[in-house]
Design a protein around this motif. Structure first.
Motif, PDB file in Angstrom:
ATOM      1  N   PRO B 141       9.593  -6.330  -0.615  1.00 58.90           N
ATOM      2  CA  PRO B 141       8.483  -7.039   0.032  1.00 58.90           C
ATOM      3  C   PRO B 141       8.089  -6.449   1.394  1.00 58.90           C
ATOM      4  O   PRO B 141       6.909  -6.441   1.750  1.00 58.90           O
ATOM      5  N   SER B 142       9.057  -5.911   2.151  1.00 57.52           N
ATOM      6  CA  SER B 142       8.679  -5.350   3.455  1.00 57.52           C
ATOM      7  C   SER B 142       7.881  -4.051   3.289  1.00 57.52           C
ATOM      8  O   SER B 142       6.979  -3.770   4.080  1.00 57.52           O
ATOM      9  N   PHE B 143       8.177  -3.269   2.258  1.00 52.72           N
ATOM     10  CA  PHE B 143       7.323  -2.096   1.978  1.00 52.72           C
ATOM     11  C   PHE B 143       5.898  -2.562   1.668  1.00 52.72           C
ATOM     12  O   PHE B 143       4.922  -1.947   2.089  1.00 52.72           O
ATOM     13  N   ALA B 144       5.819  -3.654   0.896  1.00 53.38           N
ATOM     14  CA  ALA B 144       4.495  -4.178   0.532  1.00 53.38           C
ATOM     15  C   ALA B 144       3.736  -4.634   1.776  1.00 53.38           C
ATOM     16  O   ALA B 144       2.534  -4.374   1.912  1.00 53.38           O
ATOM     17  N   GLY B 145       4.440  -5.296   2.697  1.00 52.54           N
ATOM     18  CA  GLY B 145       3.803  -5.764   3.932  1.00 52.54           C
ATOM     19  C   GLY B 145       3.263  -4.596   4.751  1.00 52.54           C
ATOM     20  O   GLY B 145       2.120  -4.619   5.221  1.00 52.54           O
ATOM     21  N   MET B 146       4.094  -3.563   4.918  1.00 52.17           N
ATOM     22  CA  MET B 146       3.662  -2.405   5.717  1.00 52.17           C
ATOM     23  C   MET B 146       2.497  -1.674   5.055  1.00 52.17           C
ATOM     24  O   MET B 146       1.562  -1.236   5.732  1.00 52.17           O
ATOM     25  N   THR B 147       2.546  -1.560   3.737  1.00 51.60           N
ATOM     26  CA  THR B 147       1.478  -0.859   3.018  1.00 51.60           C
ATOM     27  C   THR B 147       0.182  -1.670   3.049  1.00 51.60           C
ATOM     28  O   THR B 147      -0.905  -1.120   3.236  1.00 51.60           O
ATOM     29  N   ALA B 148       0.309  -2.993   2.888  1.00 50.73           N
ATOM     30  CA  ALA B 148      -0.875  -3.858   2.913  1.00 50.73           C
ATOM     31  C   ALA B 148      -1.550  -3.792   4.289  1.00 50.73           C
ATOM     32  O   ALA B 148      -2.776  -3.694   4.380  1.00 50.73           O
ATOM     33  N   ILE B 195       4.686 -16.913   5.692  1.00 50.91           N
ATOM     34  CA  ILE B 195       4.730 -15.451   5.803  1.00 50.91           C
ATOM     35  C   ILE B 195       6.065 -14.934   5.273  1.00 50.91           C
ATOM     36  O   ILE B 195       7.125 -15.467   5.592  1.00 50.91           O
ATOM     37  N   ILE B 196       5.987 -13.901   4.436  1.00 48.49           N
ATOM     38  CA  ILE B 196       7.197 -13.243   3.923  1.00 48.49           C
ATOM     39  C   ILE B 196       7.342 -11.861   4.553  1.00 48.49           C
ATOM     40  O   ILE B 196       8.433 -11.461   4.965  1.00 48.49           O
ATOM     41  N   ALA B 197       6.281 -11.118   4.621  1.00 48.89           N
ATOM     42  CA  ALA B 197       6.258  -9.804   5.263  1.00 48.89           C
ATOM     43  C   ALA B 197       4.806  -9.596   5.676  1.00 48.89           C
ATOM     44  O   ALA B 197       4.006  -9.111   4.888  1.00 48.89           O
TER      45      ALA B 197
END
Ligand SMILES: [Zn+2]
Lengths: 126, 383
Positions: B141-148, B195-197
């Motif tokens: 999920p943190s990769f997803a947050g940074m990419t988003a 908020i998750i990421a």
């Protein structure tokens, strides 16, 4: 302590290091220490659903080191992922690496503690 | 040799009392029945699963299932490619028939996850990362947050566009009795969830799920003898991107999606314009945009417009995730890629019930890790 990126004979740079260069397949025989350089935040997140042994929230950022001054490098930049020292960070911020002995509790997660090292660099906005 | 799919099944996805053994055998048995194939006729059995040892302490599940289903002495193998284990299973099954090694191949994918806490499950999944990523406490999920964040900032896309993906896929899931959530959500609910990421919130993420799904593969020749209703695997491709996510040249391009879909289109002799329906790996809402761009349906940085226009809704130009996607159907790791195959098969043979769209050509894209390994499959309805 050093923040070592690998470099091959063709000047490709990667962080972390790999036995063979991901770009061209030549061995990465040398390293470049990035720990005395500053970097720019490319993107970041506050991770709130963290696994056992990880701080919460865990602010993470992907940063970019400018290496155009390195004669031996043909790449212009190299990126790295790391924790941020504070929850206050924005895209474009300049950060410097700060060494931390233990980034998470090695005993709390699924991995065998002895299988890897747990120290590393956090990004500290300057 | 032409490879056909002649049967499909999936268990109810969600929080189940059953453990891995029962989940796999349930889907496997139903698939044998659906295909009208006797256990004796199965020559190869593939079991897609990421981590039954880590989740439950049960290993050797291909042998366990082969014995439970009475398919002995069929060749059996467990296929692990993390979240894309199911897609990798389709690849193995296709290969086994296309090569002539097997005339009848059963693929069963499954995972049992919900008995672990969210933290424990997140940690098992995060253990796929590079040690230098893992030590920072990085999660998928943190990769997803940074990419988003990078995607929204760089392409000036509205935050709302991601929430639209969640709302759409929850809407589609209402019509899928096997889905974990058969419940519509509102834009407000998605945009105000915890908020998750960041910038991603709870409703940008798929749930943790137990479940299993199965497909039966045979030669086109045998398929014609057995049934009138079958689909053909006309294109398939698989590719691997960097293990370390930040080492990719462009954080918004999923190289494995680009490469695997290119292979699949080439094999099928098709282009993105030919697609009638697709299942994409929406483990995180942002991934639906990155895959739409990776498979060539949208230009880089523009897939968010399709979500805003409704072009990817069930009644849009190209319906995406008619099954409800991972978002509402659930994501039992090893089962997900197989369940994508089940959905496109059912769409092509006209068995999708209230989810049915008009489709002759369908694509499924199954993503492992954060785009680390990707399988793209194209199926076409038999003429
Ligand atoms: Zn090189």
């Amino acid at each position: 302590m050093t923040l070592d990126a690998g470099i091959c004979s063709n000047g490709h740079v990667s962080y972390p290091t790999h036995p063979l260069c991901p770009e061209c397949g030549e061995p990465q025989e040398e390293t470049v220490d990035l720990s005395d350089r500053t970097a720019e935040v490319v993107t970041w997140t506050h991770s709130t659903a963290t696994p056992p042994g990880v701080r919460e929230p865990n602010t993470l950022a992907i940063v970019e080191f400018d290496i155009t001054d390195l004669d031996e490098a043909s790449d212009e930049f190299v990126r790295a992922l790391g924790q941020v020292t504070t929850d206050e960070v924005e895209t474009g911020d300049t950060v410097e690496p700060v060494y931390v002995e233990e980034l998470r509790d090695p005993e709390a997660g699924i991995k065998v503690p002895e299988s890897q090292d747990w120290g590393g660099y956090r990004w500290d906005p300057v | 040799m032409g490879v056909a799919v002649i049967g499909a099944s999936m268990t109810k996805f969600g929080q189940r009392d059953a453990w891995i053994r029962e989940l796999l055998s349930q889907a496997g048995e139903e698939c044998l029945t659906d295909a009208g194939v006797a256990p004796d006729d199965v020559e190869h059995l593939y079991v897609s699963n990421m981590a039954s040892g880590e989740f439950e302490g049960q290993t050797g599940i291909m042998n366990l299932l082969a014995h439970d289903l009475g398919v002995l002495p069929a060749y059996s193998e467990r296929v692990d490619q993390t979240s894309s284990s199911g897609g990798a299973g389709i690849y193995e099954a296709w290969q086994s028939v296309a090569s002539g090694a097997s005339e009848m191949t059963l693929l069963v994918g499954g995972e049992k996850m919900t008995h672990k806490t969210t933290g424990q499950a997140t940690d098992i999944i995060a253990s796929i990362t590079h040690p230098d990523e893992y030590k920072h406490g990085v999660t998928l999920p943190s990769f997803a947050g940074m990419t988003a964040r990078h995607y929204l900032e760089r392409f000036d896309a509205p935050r709302e566009s991601l929430a639209r993906v969640a709302v759409k896929n929850h809407r589609n899931g209402v019509d899928n009795p096997k889905a974990q959530f058969q419940k519509e959500i509102t834009m407000e609910k998605a945009l105000e969830s915890p908020i998750i990421a960041d910038p991603l919130r709870l409703y940008d993420f798929c749930p943790i799920t137990d479940g299993s799904a199965a497909l039966m593969f045979t030669t086109e020749e045998r398929a014609k003898e057995i049934t009138d209703e079958y689909a053909l695997v006309s294109g398939i491709g698989g590719a691997t991107d960097t293990h370390v996510v930040h080492e990719r040249d462009d954080p918004t391009i999923m190289g494995g999606v680009v490469e695997s879909s290119k292979q699949a289109y080439e094999m099928a002799g098709l282009s993105p314009d030919d697609l009638d329906v697709a299942e994409l790996h929406d483990m995180f809402t942002i991934l639906e945009f990155l895959q739409l761009e990776g498979i060539g349906v949208a230009e880089q940085g523009t897939a968010w417009e399709l979500a805003m226009d409704g072009a990817t809704a069930k009644d849009g130009d190209l319906p995406i995730n008619t099954s409800g996607g991972l978002k509402s159907k659930g994501h039992p790791l090893g089962a997900s890629g197989v369940a994508q195959g089940v959905e496109i098969y059912e769409q092509l043979v006209g068995e999708a019930g209230p989810r049915q769209v008009d489709a002759d050509t369908a694509l499924a894209c199954n993503v492992g890790g954060f785009g680390n390994c990707v399988i793209t499959t194209i199926m076409e309805a038999a003429e």
